[in-house]
Write a protein that holds these residues in place. Structure first.
Motif, PDB file in Angstrom:
ATOM      1  N   CYS A 126      24.931 -19.418  57.941  1.00 53.25           N
ATOM      2  CA  CYS A 126      23.821 -19.963  57.152  1.00 53.25           C
ATOM      3  C   CYS A 126      22.527 -19.606  57.861  1.00 53.25           C
ATOM      4  N   GLY A 127      21.414 -19.895  57.237  1.00 50.09           N
ATOM      5  CA  GLY A 127      20.133 -19.607  57.859  1.00 50.09           C
ATOM      6  C   GLY A 127      19.940 -20.420  59.130  1.00 50.09           C
ATOM      7  N   SER A 128      18.951 -20.051  59.900  1.00 54.81           N
ATOM      8  CA  SER A 128      18.658 -20.774  61.137  1.00 54.81           C
ATOM      9  C   SER A 128      17.787 -21.992  60.847  1.00 54.81           C
ATOM     10  N   LEU A 129      17.847 -22.942  61.754  1.00 57.21           N
ATOM     11  CA  LEU A 129      16.949 -24.092  61.712  1.00 57.21           C
ATOM     12  C   LEU A 129      15.684 -23.682  62.450  1.00 57.21           C
ATOM     13  N   ASN A 130      14.560 -23.621  61.750  1.00 54.70           N
ATOM     14  CA  ASN A 130      13.335 -23.040  62.294  1.00 54.70           C
ATOM     15  C   ASN A 130      12.276 -24.102  62.552  1.00 54.70           C
ATOM     16  N   TYR A 131      11.929 -24.278  63.821  1.00 54.00           N
ATOM     17  CA  TYR A 131      10.872 -25.211  64.215  1.00 54.00           C
ATOM     18  C   TYR A 131       9.634 -24.436  64.638  1.00 54.00           C
ATOM     19  N   LEU A 132       8.495 -24.897  64.183  1.00 58.60           N
ATOM     20  CA  LEU A 132       7.217 -24.323  64.586  1.00 58.60           C
ATOM     21  C   LEU A 132       6.415 -25.424  65.268  1.00 58.60           C
ATOM     22  N   GLU A 133       6.241 -25.273  66.562  1.00 58.06           N
ATOM     23  CA  GLU A 133       5.612 -26.312  67.385  1.00 58.06           C
ATOM     24  C   GLU A 133       4.182 -25.890  67.698  1.00 58.06           C
ATOM     25  N   THR A 134       3.227 -26.666  67.205  1.00 51.53           N
ATOM     26  CA  THR A 134       1.833 -26.328  67.463  1.00 51.53           C
ATOM     27  C   THR A 134       1.043 -27.614  67.726  1.00 51.53           C
ATOM     28  N   SER A 135      -0.290 -27.520  67.708  1.00 48.29           N
ATOM     29  CA  SER A 135      -1.121 -28.631  68.213  1.00 48.29           C
ATOM     30  C   SER A 135      -0.595 -29.043  69.585  1.00 48.29           C
ATOM     31  N   THR A 136      -0.511 -28.076  70.459  1.00 47.66           N
ATOM     32  CA  THR A 136       0.153 -28.257  71.749  1.00 47.66           C
ATOM     33  C   THR A 136      -0.738 -28.989  72.751  1.00 47.66           C
ATOM     34  N   LEU A 181      22.024 -25.865  55.226  1.00 46.05           N
ATOM     35  CA  LEU A 181      23.481 -25.775  55.195  1.00 46.05           C
ATOM     36  C   LEU A 181      24.022 -25.450  53.810  1.00 46.05           C
ATOM     37  N   THR A 182      23.202 -25.604  52.779  1.00 44.15           N
ATOM     38  CA  THR A 182      23.631 -25.224  51.433  1.00 44.15           C
ATOM     39  C   THR A 182      23.043 -23.876  51.021  1.00 44.15           C
ATOM     40  N   GLY A 183      22.639 -23.078  52.007  1.00 42.14           N
ATOM     41  CA  GLY A 183      22.390 -21.662  51.749  1.00 42.14           C
ATOM     42  C   GLY A 183      20.963 -21.186  51.719  1.00 42.14           C
ATOM     43  N   ARG A 184      19.994 -22.099  51.861  1.00 33.84           N
ATOM     44  CA  ARG A 184      18.608 -21.664  51.786  1.00 33.84           C
ATOM     45  C   ARG A 184      17.974 -21.629  53.172  1.00 33.84           C
ATOM     46  N   THR A 185      16.660 -21.402  53.244  1.00 35.14           N
ATOM     47  CA  THR A 185      15.962 -21.294  54.522  1.00 35.14           C
ATOM     48  C   THR A 185      14.711 -22.156  54.477  1.00 35.14           C
ATOM     49  N   PRO A 245      10.547 -17.932  45.523  1.00 35.50           N
ATOM     50  CA  PRO A 245      10.093 -19.175  44.874  1.00 35.50           C
ATOM     51  C   PRO A 245      11.135 -20.276  44.818  1.00 35.50           C
ATOM     52  N   GLN A 246      12.423 -19.964  45.042  1.00 33.42           N
ATOM     53  CA  GLN A 246      13.473 -20.987  44.960  1.00 33.42           C
ATOM     54  C   GLN A 246      14.426 -20.950  46.153  1.00 33.42           C
ATOM     55  N   ARG A 247      14.015 -20.285  47.232  1.00 30.82           N
ATOM     56  CA  ARG A 247      14.912 -20.189  48.387  1.00 30.82           C
ATOM     57  C   ARG A 247      14.238 -20.580  49.699  1.00 30.82           C
ATOM     58  N   PHE A 248      13.006 -21.059  49.633  1.00 32.84           N
ATOM     59  CA  PHE A 248      12.275 -21.355  50.855  1.00 32.84           C
ATOM     60  C   PHE A 248      11.416 -22.595  50.642  1.00 32.84           C
ATOM     61  N   ARG A 249      11.477 -23.495  51.614  1.00 36.05           N
ATOM     62  CA  ARG A 249      10.626 -24.688  51.593  1.00 36.05           C
ATOM     63  C   ARG A 249      10.121 -24.981  53.001  1.00 36.05           C
ATOM     64  N   PHE A 296      30.048 -24.077  52.177  1.00 34.76           N
ATOM     65  CA  PHE A 296      30.495 -23.161  53.224  1.00 34.76           C
ATOM     66  C   PHE A 296      30.236 -21.685  52.940  1.00 34.76           C
ATOM     67  N   ARG A 297      29.781 -21.361  51.730  1.00 36.76           N
ATOM     68  CA  ARG A 297      29.600 -19.939  51.393  1.00 36.76           C
ATOM     69  C   ARG A 297      28.452 -19.804  50.402  1.00 36.76           C
ATOM     70  N   ALA A 298      27.250 -20.188  50.830  1.00 31.16           N
ATOM     71  CA  ALA A 298      26.144 -20.231  49.875  1.00 31.16           C
ATOM     72  C   ALA A 298      24.901 -19.485  50.345  1.00 31.16           C
ATOM     73  N   TYR A 299      24.940 -18.890  51.531  1.00 27.53           N
ATOM     74  CA  TYR A 299      23.710 -18.327  52.101  1.00 27.53           C
ATOM     75  C   TYR A 299      23.143 -17.201  51.266  1.00 27.53           C
ATOM     76  N   SER A 300      21.857 -17.311  50.982  1.00 23.63           N
ATOM     77  CA  SER A 300      21.121 -16.268  50.279  1.00 23.63           C
ATOM     78  C   SER A 300      19.927 -15.878  51.151  1.00 23.63           C
ATOM     79  N   PRO A 301      19.917 -14.697  51.724  1.00 19.67           N
ATOM     80  CA  PRO A 301      18.849 -14.336  52.660  1.00 19.67           C
ATOM     81  C   PRO A 301      17.491 -14.266  51.981  1.00 19.67           C
TER      82      PRO A 301
END
Length: 806
Positions: free
Chosen positions: A530-540, A490-494, A432-436, A392-397
């Motif tokens: 927490c961070g947003s849920l980010n969708y990238l829609e392509t090959s439209t 939900l555990t603080g990353r993006t 290197p440890q906050r984005f996938r 509940f309190r882990a967000y790292s921008p």
């Protein structure tokens, strides 16, 4: 006494094994008298107390410690909740508490059977985590009364685990996602162990079936571990479960094939010792795997532990009633005695059931749990399952690089996705440890492969990518990508989920469940953003003419539009530079579901970085370069929403400038779809005054839209004077054809736009009206000629997608 492992850890798979030999692959432990007498007593008391409270929560309105005979007035008017899975969940909870107190284990508990909320809430009360967030739910008689009375009642806790449940990172409504969420949560959390209970009903779902492969994407050097517990109690609502019909050989063969070490727990008379020994063994195996990886000598294809917990459904509840089994059958799934308020016979059975737990032996006179129960509760509040900061309190921008550094020159051509690849490469470098990136094996196809200049894939069973710290998870399961993204976020990353447009709909209900969780989380003061849920829609669909009709589907836009306005954001940037601005914004944003829709093919770069920035901030603007007299006093407004359909609007404006010079056209591009919502219906919605300023108060407006026209109709509903609006978009028409023929099929081509403009302009401009029929007929003739050319030559004219000139 310590567990004695009777089989070598990480046994090699032998395809020549005879069927009976499969049993030898299961891990055996000597569990007799494993716990000390004091530990065993504490564990049993914790279980009894948690089960008692869970059962009371379903039934009781008052008399919560049964200090007198239960009356109908003590029974709730509506009996809601699910009993059957609760005893198993409480049993696991008690064992995690024992380990946390004993070893300072850093753990989260993810519960697949989300309808087992009574077990989790009762355990949270026992460990005094509820009062940390709900001060009135103290660990005494008053707090217990409030918890029991309020469960599944208006204003109280719902019957499913949700964002209001301390420690939860998973919405417990729709089944199938707990395991993939757990794997996402441990990524880049090297000290975290997520204990994940997968119900045997949930195990029948497609998302769960694929999520078992999540161990193959966990690098033990950089990430934590998931300890899955398959809770096999045999029944769903009214049918046997598949796993409940499988014997030990079949279970061991299945999970050994997945890559696990299997330990089956099924001794009903010795469950506490058995489960405790199994937990200790599993954590020792996890430690062994992690220590090897972190010392530079990783085990190749390590076999992670999985526990198969066999226990009767509704263990400890009524054995039978009216000649039907309850414990150990589907009759215990929900409310075992549903007529307790109106039937004296069922009321008597309920009282006998609740008294069988001996509540006076579990709680002191003031309602506090007895000391033996408290002896297995972690002493430090921050160590307790309900108060883990990761939940509940882990967000790292993120550190998001300056997007302008990756822009293309105005007037050039660039692929929106290639431009994003350049930015995402830098994002990976900076974080290197906050984005996938979670992608269904489409990163290269979607032209985002610049990322691979900085990082690789994180597929641990592939010798080319294991132990390389890759930031990309590619697995051909949209469900698994979605679940991992949820747990990671939900555990603080993006994270980022790029996908072919047509197949994002596979995770629509998962996305909706997640948005419900975050909607409630946003209303709970103790849950930080927490961070947003980010969708990238392509090959439209506009450029899926080569794959055909099956790959043409923009429906995910509508799914996001249906979300609560506070959560939903849909962006259709028209070129590479606006896409860079949009992505940078979405990676910084919190608590939203962001959908970005764009093209991977090279298209014109219409705006400079400065113009793109202003355009994205506004959400829409008049494109003066394509308008007549900078768009002043137009006869008609042409609106493009989406990369290719905007190109067709620009091409139509150029066509009209040449063939109908008397027509005054204003061209508008919309990049933030939500600004079109009626005033007050969305935080981004234009005021009526701003809407009229952009689209005029009274002139015809023609929208050329990337998605389904009905979506735009719904957004615009409530705006005044909508009779002047016409909309074209995807009409569910397509096949394997040429790119421009796809535009013709769906009435979004430049010729369709030009014809609509002539019809609209003729309503107020006499110079257009006098020749409107002739002009429109000529435009339609050009469309027919173009289609004839396509069918004759099998391709579009070579100059069809050259940048229009004015």
């Amino acid at each position: 006494m310590p567990a004695q492992i009777l089989l070598q850890a990480n046994p090699p798979a032998d395809p020549s094994l005879l069927p009976d030999s499969i049993l030898s692959l299961g891990v055996q432990l000597d569990t007799k008298d494993y716990l000390s007498k004091d530990e065993l007593k504490a564990m049993k008391l914790f279980r009894r107390a948690a089960d008692y409270i869970a059962a009371a929560m379903i039934f009781l309105n008052d008399n919560v410690l049964v200090e007198r005979d239960i009356t109908p007035d003590d029974i709730k008017p509506r009996l809601l909740g699910h009993w059957g899975t609760c005893p198993g969940l409480a049993m696991v909870y008690g064992n995690i508490n024992r380990l946390v107190r004993k070893t300072d284990l850093n753990a989260l508990y993810v519960v697949g059977p989300g309808h087992g909320a009574p077990a989790i809430l009762s355990s949270l009360w026992l460990e005094d985590s509820l009062s940390a967030f709900y001060p009135s739910m103290t660990r005494d008689r008053k707090g217990l009364h409030e918890l029991i009375k309020g469960f599944s009642a208006p204003g109280g806790f719902p019957s499913h685990i949700n964002a209001g449940t301390p420690g939860a990172i998973h919405e417990g409504g729709e089944l199938g996602y707990a395991l993939s969420v757990s794997f996402g949560a441990v990524m880049d959390n090297p000290d975290l162990v997520v204990v994940c209970v997968v119900g045997d009903g949930e195990a029948e779902t497609g998302p769960t079936a694929t999520a078992w492969h999540g161990i193959k994407y966990i690098d033990p050097a950089e990430s934590g571990a998931v300890l899955p517990i398959v809770h096999v109690n045999g029944f769903k609502i009214s049918e046997r479960t598949i796993y409940g019909t499988m014997d030990d050989k079949e279970m061991i063969a299945l999970f050994t094939g997945y890559g696990y070490q299997v330990r089956i727990i099924e001794d009903a008379d010795n469950l506490d010792n058995n489960l405790a020994a199994s937990f200790d063994w599993a954590l020792a195996e996890i430690k062994k795997i992690q220590s090897a990886a972190r010392s530079g000598k990783p085990i190749v294809k390590p076999r992670w532990p999985v526990l198969i917990l066999r226990s009767p459904k509704g263990l400890g509840g009524p054995k039978s009633f009216h000649g039907e089994f309850i414990e150990g059958s589907f009759h215990s799934h929900q409310v075992p005695l549903p007529g307790a308020k109106s039937s004296s016979e069922e009321l008597e059975a309920l009282q006998a059931w609740l008294k069988s737990y001996g509540p006076q032996e579990l709680f002191t006179a003031d309602g506090t749990p007895v000391p033996e129960i408290l002896s297995i509760i972690p002493e430090a509040p921050e160590s307790r399952l309900g108060q883990k900061r990761e939940s509940f309190r882990a967000y790292s921008p993120l550190t998001v690089p300056r997007w302008q550094n990756f822009c293309a020159e105005k007037g050039s051509q660039d692929s929106c996705m290639k431009a994003l690849g350049r930015l995402l490469k830098a994002v990976v470098h900076e974080n290197p440890q906050r984005f996938r990136i979670f992608s269904p094996d489409e990163l290269v196809s979607n032209k985002l492969d610049a990322v691979f200049d900085e990082t690789g894939r994180n597929f641990q069973w592939d010798e080319q990518s294991r132990a390389q710290g890759g930031r990309v998870i590619e697995i051909l399961s949209e469900h698994t990508c979605q679940g991992m993204l949820q747990g990671y976020t939900l555990t603080g990353r993006t994270g980022l989920f790029p996908s072919y447009e047509a197949f994002l709909g596979i995770v629509q209900t998962m996305m909706v469940q997640y948005s419900k969780f975050t909607k409630m989380a946003g209303e709970i003061p103790w849950r930080e953003p927490c961070g947003s849920l980010n969708y990238l829609e392509t090959s439209t669909w506009t450029r899926q003419e080569h794959n055909g009709f099956s790959h043409q589907n923009p429906a995910f836009i509508g799914a996001v539009l249906n979300l609560k306005p506070a959560s939903a954001r849909v962006y259709l940037p028209p070129d590479a530079n606006t896409f860079l601005s949009t992505m940078a914004h979405c990676l910084r944003a919190k608590n939203y579901v962001n959908l970005m829709v764009g093209s991977k093919q090279p298209t014109p770069v219409w705006l400079s970085p400065e113009e793109a920035d202003k355009h994205c901030i506004a959400g829409a603007s008049v494109w003066k370069f394509a308008s007549v007299d900078d768009g002043v006093n137009p006869d008609v407004v042409l609106v493009g929403i989406g990369v290719e359909v905007t190109f067709e609007v620009i091409a139509a404006a150029a066509l009209l400038r040449k063939h109908v010079p008397e027509l005054r056209v204003r061209v508008v591009n919309v990049t933030d779809l939500m600004i079109l919502s009626a005033n007050g219906k969305h935080p981004h919605a234009l005021s009526d005054e701003a809407f009229d300023s952009l689209f005029t108060p009274d002139k015809p407006i023609h929208f050329n839209y990337h998605g389904y026209p009905i979506e735009l109709q719904g957004l615009l509903f409530g705006r005044p004077r909508l009779e002047r609006v016409s909309i074209e978009g995807y009409r569910e028409e397509g096949t394997t054809t040429s790119p421009f023929d796809m535009m013709l099929c769906n009435h979004t081509s430049r010729f369709d736009v030009a014809a609509a403009a002539i019809r609209g302009g003729a309503l107020s401009n006499p110079k257009v009206a006098v020749n409107a029929h002739g002009h429109e007929s000529f435009i339609k003739h050009l469309a027919v000629k173009e289609r004839d050319y396509i069918y004759r030559h099998g391709k579009d004219h070579d100059d069809m997608f050259n940048t229009p000139t004015f």
